[in-house]
Design a protein around this motif. Structure first.
Motif, PDB file in Angstrom:
ATOM      1  N   ALA A  62     -35.424 -11.770 -44.120  1.00  0.00           N
ATOM      2  CA  ALA A  62     -35.734 -12.190 -42.901  1.00  0.00           C
ATOM      3  C   ALA A  62     -35.444 -13.586 -42.837  1.00  0.00           C
ATOM      4  O   ALA A  62     -35.896 -14.367 -43.613  1.00  0.00           O
ATOM      5  CB  ALA A  62     -37.047 -11.727 -42.569  1.00  0.00           C
ATOM      6  N   PRO A  63     -34.821 -13.819 -41.507  1.00  0.00           N
ATOM      7  CA  PRO A  63     -34.400 -15.054 -41.355  1.00  0.00           C
ATOM      8  C   PRO A  63     -35.609 -16.266 -41.402  1.00  0.00           C
ATOM      9  O   PRO A  63     -35.430 -17.360 -41.695  1.00  0.00           O
ATOM     10  CB  PRO A  63     -33.813 -15.223 -39.823  1.00  0.00           C
ATOM     11  CG  PRO A  63     -33.000 -13.899 -40.133  1.00  0.00           C
ATOM     12  CD  PRO A  63     -34.101 -13.015 -40.624  1.00  0.00           C
ATOM     13  N   ALA A  64     -36.821 -15.541 -41.010  1.00  0.00           N
ATOM     14  CA  ALA A  64     -37.943 -16.431 -41.077  1.00  0.00           C
ATOM     15  C   ALA A  64     -38.378 -16.837 -42.412  1.00  0.00           C
ATOM     16  O   ALA A  64     -39.013 -17.870 -42.474  1.00  0.00           O
ATOM     17  CB  ALA A  64     -39.003 -15.708 -40.269  1.00  0.00           C
ATOM     18  N   LEU A  65     -37.802 -16.275 -43.243  1.00  0.00           N
ATOM     19  CA  LEU A  65     -38.138 -16.655 -44.879  1.00  0.00           C
ATOM     20  C   LEU A  65     -37.579 -17.835 -45.431  1.00  0.00           C
ATOM     21  O   LEU A  65     -37.576 -17.991 -46.417  1.00  0.00           O
ATOM     22  CB  LEU A  65     -38.363 -15.438 -45.612  1.00  0.00           C
ATOM     23  CG  LEU A  65     -39.291 -14.454 -45.402  1.00  0.00           C
ATOM     24  CD1 LEU A  65     -39.252 -13.065 -46.153  1.00  0.00           C
ATOM     25  CD2 LEU A  65     -40.640 -15.094 -45.707  1.00  0.00           C
ATOM     26  N   ARG A  66     -36.204 -18.079 -44.778  1.00  0.00           N
ATOM     27  CA  ARG A  66     -35.293 -18.807 -45.183  1.00  0.00           C
ATOM     28  C   ARG A  66     -35.676 -20.299 -45.534  1.00  0.00           C
ATOM     29  O   ARG A  66     -35.269 -20.749 -46.682  1.00  0.00           O
ATOM     30  CB  ARG A  66     -34.039 -18.936 -44.155  1.00  0.00           C
ATOM     31  CG  ARG A  66     -33.133 -17.729 -44.263  1.00  0.00           C
ATOM     32  CD  ARG A  66     -32.175 -17.783 -43.162  1.00  0.00           C
ATOM     33  NE  ARG A  66     -31.233 -16.468 -43.021  1.00  0.00           N
ATOM     34  CZ  ARG A  66     -30.522 -16.027 -42.186  1.00  0.00           C
ATOM     35  NH1 ARG A  66     -30.328 -16.909 -41.386  1.00  0.00           N
ATOM     36  NH2 ARG A  66     -29.983 -14.929 -42.398  1.00  0.00           N
ATOM     37  N   PRO A  67     -36.430 -20.957 -44.740  1.00  0.00           N
ATOM     38  CA  PRO A  67     -36.983 -22.311 -45.139  1.00  0.00           C
ATOM     39  C   PRO A  67     -37.684 -22.251 -46.366  1.00  0.00           C
ATOM     40  O   PRO A  67     -37.783 -23.129 -47.330  1.00  0.00           O
ATOM     41  CB  PRO A  67     -37.964 -22.709 -44.037  1.00  0.00           C
ATOM     42  CG  PRO A  67     -37.316 -21.783 -42.661  1.00  0.00           C
ATOM     43  CD  PRO A  67     -36.999 -20.534 -43.325  1.00  0.00           C
ATOM     44  N   ARG A  68     -38.655 -21.297 -46.612  1.00  0.00           N
ATOM     45  CA  ARG A  68     -39.222 -20.960 -47.816  1.00  0.00           C
ATOM     46  C   ARG A  68     -38.299 -20.714 -49.173  1.00  0.00           C
ATOM     47  O   ARG A  68     -38.532 -21.227 -50.022  1.00  0.00           O
ATOM     48  CB  ARG A  68     -40.191 -19.664 -47.614  1.00  0.00           C
ATOM     49  CG  ARG A  68     -41.194 -19.703 -48.919  1.00  0.00           C
ATOM     50  CD  ARG A  68     -42.360 -18.480 -48.412  1.00  0.00           C
ATOM     51  NE  ARG A  68     -42.987 -18.165 -49.866  1.00  0.00           N
ATOM     52  CZ  ARG A  68     -43.416 -17.073 -49.753  1.00  0.00           C
ATOM     53  NH1 ARG A  68     -43.490 -16.072 -48.947  1.00  0.00           N
ATOM     54  NH2 ARG A  68     -44.159 -16.822 -51.241  1.00  0.00           N
ATOM     55  N   LYS A  99     -27.581  -9.354 -34.155  1.00  0.00           N
ATOM     56  CA  LYS A  99     -29.022  -9.944 -34.594  1.00  0.00           C
ATOM     57  C   LYS A  99     -29.293  -8.900 -35.868  1.00  0.00           C
ATOM     58  O   LYS A  99     -30.498  -9.100 -36.364  1.00  0.00           O
ATOM     59  CB  LYS A  99     -29.881 -10.214 -33.494  1.00  0.00           C
ATOM     60  CG  LYS A  99     -29.529 -11.125 -32.750  1.00  0.00           C
ATOM     61  CD  LYS A  99     -30.358 -11.154 -31.507  1.00  0.00           C
ATOM     62  CE  LYS A  99     -30.047 -12.335 -30.424  1.00  0.00           C
ATOM     63  NZ  LYS A  99     -30.678 -12.389 -29.215  1.00  0.00           N
ATOM     64  N   ASP A 110     -26.892 -22.360 -39.230  1.00  0.00           N
ATOM     65  CA  ASP A 110     -27.743 -22.111 -40.104  1.00  0.00           C
ATOM     66  C   ASP A 110     -27.899 -22.727 -41.238  1.00  0.00           C
ATOM     67  O   ASP A 110     -28.907 -23.348 -41.778  1.00  0.00           O
ATOM     68  CB  ASP A 110     -27.990 -20.660 -40.196  1.00  0.00           C
ATOM     69  CG  ASP A 110     -28.138 -19.918 -38.679  1.00  0.00           C
ATOM     70  OD1 ASP A 110     -28.629 -20.540 -37.938  1.00  0.00           O
ATOM     71  OD2 ASP A 110     -27.808 -18.609 -38.932  1.00  0.00           O
TER      72      ASP A 110
END
Length: 158
Positions: A62-68, A99, A110
Motif C-alpha cells: 500500500a502506498p502509505a507503507l512506502r516511507p516505512r 489508483k 513518487d
C-alpha cells in the motif's frame, strides 16, 4: 537463476529468533521473512548490503507503507550502495484504474519524493508502455491506456 546455486543455510546465532530463513549462493544471499521486521539483528550487522534489487515490492505494498519500506532499506544499505528498482506507473486512463492496485502506481515524482529526502541520487534507466504488448488484458479492461514499466538506479550518497 540456476547459476546462483541458492541453498538454505543452517541456522546461525543472529537468525535463531529472527523469524527469517537465509539462502546463500555463490554470488548472492536471500533472506525470507517479514520485510518490515528486517534489521541489523537479522543479518548480524547494520548496513549489511551494498546492493538491493526491488523487483516489484514497492508497487505491491500500500502506498502509505512506502516511507516505512524506504526507511528499512536505508538502514540496511551502506553509503554508496545501490538499489535497482523496477516499478509500474499507471500513467493514463480513468482515475479509478490509475489508483487501483496492487500493483499500485509509482510515478517518477513518487520515487524522487521517497528517496531524495533520504540523501539518494535517483536516475531513471528505462520506461516502456507494457500495454502495447500482449498479455496485459486485465489492465486494459480497467481502462488503462498507458502503464509504464520503469527501471531506476538509486544510489545512497556516501
Amino acid at each position: 537463476n540456476p547459476a546462483l546455486k541458492m541453498k538454505r543455510k543452517h541456522r546461525t546465532a543472529h537468525l535463531e529468533n529472527s523469524g527469517f530463513q537465509l539462502y546463500e549462493g555463490n554470488k548472492a544471499q536471500m533472506y525470507v521473512g517479514d520485510f518490515f521486521e528486517f534489521d541489523g539483528s537479522t543479518t548480524g550487522q547494520d548496513q549489511a548490503f551494498d546492493r538491493v534489487w526491488d523487483r516489484g515490492s514497492l508497487v505491491a505494498i500500500a502506498p502509505a507503507l512506502r516511507p516505512r519500506y524506504v526507511s528499512v532499506v536505508d538502514k540496511l544499505l551502506v553509503p554508496g550502495g545501490k538499489i535497482l528498482l523496477e516499478s509500474l506507473d499507471r500513467a493514463a486512463g480513468p482515475d479509478a484504474a490509475r489508483k487501483k492496485g496492487p500493483p499500485f502506481s509509482l510515478t517518477g515524482d513518487d520515487v524522487h519524493r521517497l528517496f531524495d529526502s533520504k540523501q539518494y541520487t535517483v536516475q531513471k534507466l528505462s520506461s516502456k508502455n507494457i500495454l502495447k504488448e500482449a498479455g496485459y488484458d486485465r489492465f486494459k479492461s480497467e481502462g488503462l491506456t498507458v502503464m509504464n514499466q520503469e527501471a531506476w538506479l538509486i544510489t545512497k550518497k556516501p
